[in-house]
Design an enzyme around this catalytic site. Sequence first.
Site, PDB file in Angstrom:
ATOM      1  N   PRO A   2       0.831  -1.211   0.000  1.00  0.00           N
ATOM      2  CA  PRO A   2       0.000   0.000   0.000  1.00  0.00           C
ATOM      3  C   PRO A   2       0.859   1.252   0.000  1.00  0.00           C
ATOM      4  O   PRO A   2       1.893   1.312   0.666  1.00  0.00           O
ATOM      5  CB  PRO A   2      -0.800  -0.141   1.302  1.00  0.00           C
ATOM      6  CG  PRO A   2      -0.840  -1.608   1.567  1.00  0.00           C
ATOM      7  CD  PRO A   2       0.481  -2.128   1.101  1.00  0.00           C
ATOM      8  N   GLU A   3       0.429   2.259  -0.766  1.00  0.00           N
ATOM      9  CA  GLU A   3       1.189   3.500  -0.858  1.00  0.00           C
ATOM     10  C   GLU A   3       0.496   4.592  -0.055  1.00  0.00           C
ATOM     11  O   GLU A   3      -0.518   4.362   0.594  1.00  0.00           O
ATOM     12  CB  GLU A   3       1.402   3.858  -2.321  1.00  0.00           C
ATOM     13  CG  GLU A   3       2.064   2.699  -3.078  1.00  0.00           C
ATOM     14  CD  GLU A   3       2.674   3.060  -4.415  1.00  0.00           C
ATOM     15  OE1 GLU A   3       2.954   4.246  -4.657  1.00  0.00           O
ATOM     16  OE2 GLU A   3       2.889   2.143  -5.229  1.00  0.00           O
ATOM     17  N   LYS A  51       3.704   6.042   4.730  1.00  0.00           N
ATOM     18  CA  LYS A  51       3.095   4.715   4.775  1.00  0.00           C
ATOM     19  C   LYS A  51       2.849   4.237   6.207  1.00  0.00           C
ATOM     20  O   LYS A  51       2.474   3.089   6.420  1.00  0.00           O
ATOM     21  CB  LYS A  51       3.994   3.713   4.046  1.00  0.00           C
ATOM     22  CG  LYS A  51       4.219   4.039   2.572  1.00  0.00           C
ATOM     23  CD  LYS A  51       5.115   3.005   1.919  1.00  0.00           C
ATOM     24  CE  LYS A  51       5.388   3.351   0.470  1.00  0.00           C
ATOM     25  NZ  LYS A  51       6.217   2.330  -0.201  1.00  0.00           N
ATOM     26  N   ARG A 257      13.660  -4.124  -7.253  1.00  0.00           N
ATOM     27  CA  ARG A 257      12.274  -3.670  -7.348  1.00  0.00           C
ATOM     28  C   ARG A 257      11.961  -3.358  -8.806  1.00  0.00           C
ATOM     29  O   ARG A 257      12.743  -2.695  -9.500  1.00  0.00           O
ATOM     30  CB  ARG A 257      12.061  -2.406  -6.489  1.00  0.00           C
ATOM     31  CG  ARG A 257      12.452  -2.576  -5.030  1.00  0.00           C
ATOM     32  CD  ARG A 257      11.440  -3.369  -4.249  1.00  0.00           C
ATOM     33  NE  ARG A 257      10.184  -2.677  -4.130  1.00  0.00           N
ATOM     34  CZ  ARG A 257       9.920  -1.769  -3.180  1.00  0.00           C
ATOM     35  NH1 ARG A 257      10.851  -1.418  -2.312  1.00  0.00           N
ATOM     36  NH2 ARG A 257       8.738  -1.192  -3.124  1.00  0.00           N
TER      37      ARG A 257
END
Length: 277
Positions: A2-3, A51, A257
Site C-alpha cells: 500500500p502506498e 506509509k 524492485r
Amino acid sequence: MPEGDTVFRTARRLEAALAGRRLSVSDFRVPEHSTLSIVDWMVESVVSRGKHLLIRVKPPAKIAAPPLSIHSHLLMDGHWDVYATGERWRTPAFKARAVLGNPAFTAVGFELGFLHVLRTTDEVEVIGHLGPDPLGHSWDPDEAVRRLMSSPDRPIGLALLDQRLISGLGNIYRSELLFVTRVHPRTPVGAIEDLGHLVDIAHRLLHANKDRARRVTTGTDGMNPYWVYGREGLPCMRCGGLLHKDTLAESPRSAERDVYFCPDCQNVYVPTSETAH
C-alpha cells in the site's frame, strides 16, 4: 505494498469510526503488547505519515499514564478494516493483530507488517526520519527537493522509494510519476532539469487519488488506470511503442524492485564527456 494514498484513506476511515469515542474493546494479538488493555481510553485522532499509521489514545482521568500511540505499518499484505460492532469479519480472525472497538464500530488490523505501542511524545523515534509527505499538512516541496538532491548521482528510480527523502511513494507512483514527467528511471537525480516539477507532480498524483477507492493516474477511470505500471509488453498510450520493465537495486545484495517505463517517451540518460570522467 500500500502506498501513501491508501494509508491516508485508511486513517480517515479509522478516524471516522474511532475518534472522540472511548474504547470498549482492546485486544492486541502480538506478543509484545498481548497484556496491554486500553479499554475506556479515548481515541483522540488517527493520522497517516507516509506509509505509517498512528492511532493516538488518551487515558481516562483515573489512570495515571501518558497518552499512547498505536503505530502500525501495512507492508505488503496488511490492512485495517472497519465493521459495525457485531458484524462478521471478512478476513479470518487468526490474521488479526489488533482489535479496537466501541459500541458502534470495531476496527481490526489484519496481517500488519508491524505493530508497536509507544508514548505519543516518542513518535519522533519511529517517524522522525521520514521525508516530507505529499498528503501531510506540513508538506514542504522545497525540503523534498533538497533531500532528493542530497545524493545527486543516485538514480531517480531509487531515490523516489527512499522514505527518508519523500514519504508515501511506492512502486506504482514511482513508475507513473517518471512516465508523466518523461524521466527515465536510471537518470541521476542531479541530471533532472526541473526536479521541482517532478516533486509537484508527485504531490498532484497523490492528492488526485486520496479520495478514490480505485487509484487512477491516466485521468480516466477506464480499462487502463495506469500509464505504465504492470503493462510490460503492451503499447504505450502516448507513443504506441512497447512498454518495458526494468529492475533497480541499491547494490548487488539489495532487493530488486520492478519499475515500468516507455523507452521511447523516457529517453535513457547518457552522461556527457564532462560528467563521465
